[in-house]
Design a protein around this motif. Sequence first.
Motif, short mmCIF file in Angstrom:
data_model
loop_
_atom_site.label_atom_id
_atom_site.label_comp_id
_atom_site.label_asym_id
_atom_site.label_seq_id
_atom_site.Cartn_x
_atom_site.Cartn_y
_atom_site.Cartn_z
N MET A 34 0.82 -1.19 0.00
CA MET A 34 0.00 0.00 0.00
C MET A 34 0.87 1.26 0.00
O MET A 34 2.03 1.23 0.44
N LEU A 88 3.93 7.28 2.64
CA LEU A 88 4.36 6.09 3.38
C LEU A 88 4.01 4.83 2.60
O LEU A 88 2.86 4.66 2.19
N GLN A 92 1.68 -5.94 4.08
CA GLN A 92 0.99 -6.90 4.94
C GLN A 92 1.28 -8.30 4.44
O GLN A 92 1.41 -8.52 3.24
N THR A 99 0.34 -4.63 9.85
CA THR A 99 0.83 -3.80 8.75
C THR A 99 2.15 -3.16 9.17
O THR A 99 2.25 -2.59 10.25
N PHE A 101 4.89 -0.33 8.19
CA PHE A 101 5.05 0.90 7.43
C PHE A 101 6.51 1.28 7.28
O PHE A 101 7.34 1.02 8.17
N GLY A 102 6.82 1.93 6.15
CA GLY A 102 8.11 2.57 6.00
C GLY A 102 8.13 3.88 6.77
O GLY A 102 7.11 4.30 7.32
N ALA A 103 9.30 4.51 6.80
CA ALA A 103 9.46 5.74 7.58
C ALA A 103 8.74 6.93 6.95
O ALA A 103 8.50 7.93 7.62
N GLY A 104 8.40 6.82 5.65
CA GLY A 104 7.76 7.93 4.96
C GLY A 104 8.77 8.82 4.27
O GLY A 104 9.84 9.09 4.82
#
Lengths: 111, 114
Positions: A34, A88, A92, A99, A101-104
Amino acid sequence: QKEVEQDPGPLSVPEGAIVSLNCTYSNSAFQYFMWYRQYSRKGPELLMYTYSSGNKEDGRFTAQVDKSSKYISLFIRDSQPSDSATYLCATQGAGGFKTIFGAGTRLFVKA
Amino acid sequence: GAGVSQSPSNKVTEKGKDVELRCDPISGHTALYWYRQSLGQGLEFLIYFQGNSAPDKSGLPSDRFSAERTGGSVSTLTIQRTQQEDSAVYLCASSSSGRVGEQFFGPGTRLTVL
């Protein structure tokens, strides 16, 4: 090593440029990928969602997943100042809803 | 329709105090997540609730953190004996179990521990 790596930027581009945002991940079990967009002092909102490898296009946005290299990309065409935000990536696994997440990456599009 | 709401929007507390953060998910969403976002960091997964199943607590950083979800709806994240490193934005998200991947986020609670 983080499960999802993402360059935090910032990335600054002129209006109209093509933007490329990227992430790498380490767990081959990840199946869902995502991209979320987060404006300052707001919660993230889902932009694109893909399952397994391939491309998905939605207007000016294209999400690309290459499972062989564990590489996730988001392309923004004809970037606009309103695209200025933090992007970001997230993944999953197939069996659960956890989930990662990357750091953005913080993006600035200059008018 | 109403989105995910969180309260308070901002919370300032003193080190050592307990705090409670509240999340109201979208009506009908069976899945609820809590995340923590520190300055310059991505979203750190804390805990996940799905229906009546046991929650996935694997992301809670210490036993000072706990969460509950009453009646499959409202959730409360409790941090006991707060520390300065707990300062962050705490985000709640909910999703319909039929749409893996899509989570709807609230605006977050900005916690500052002095």
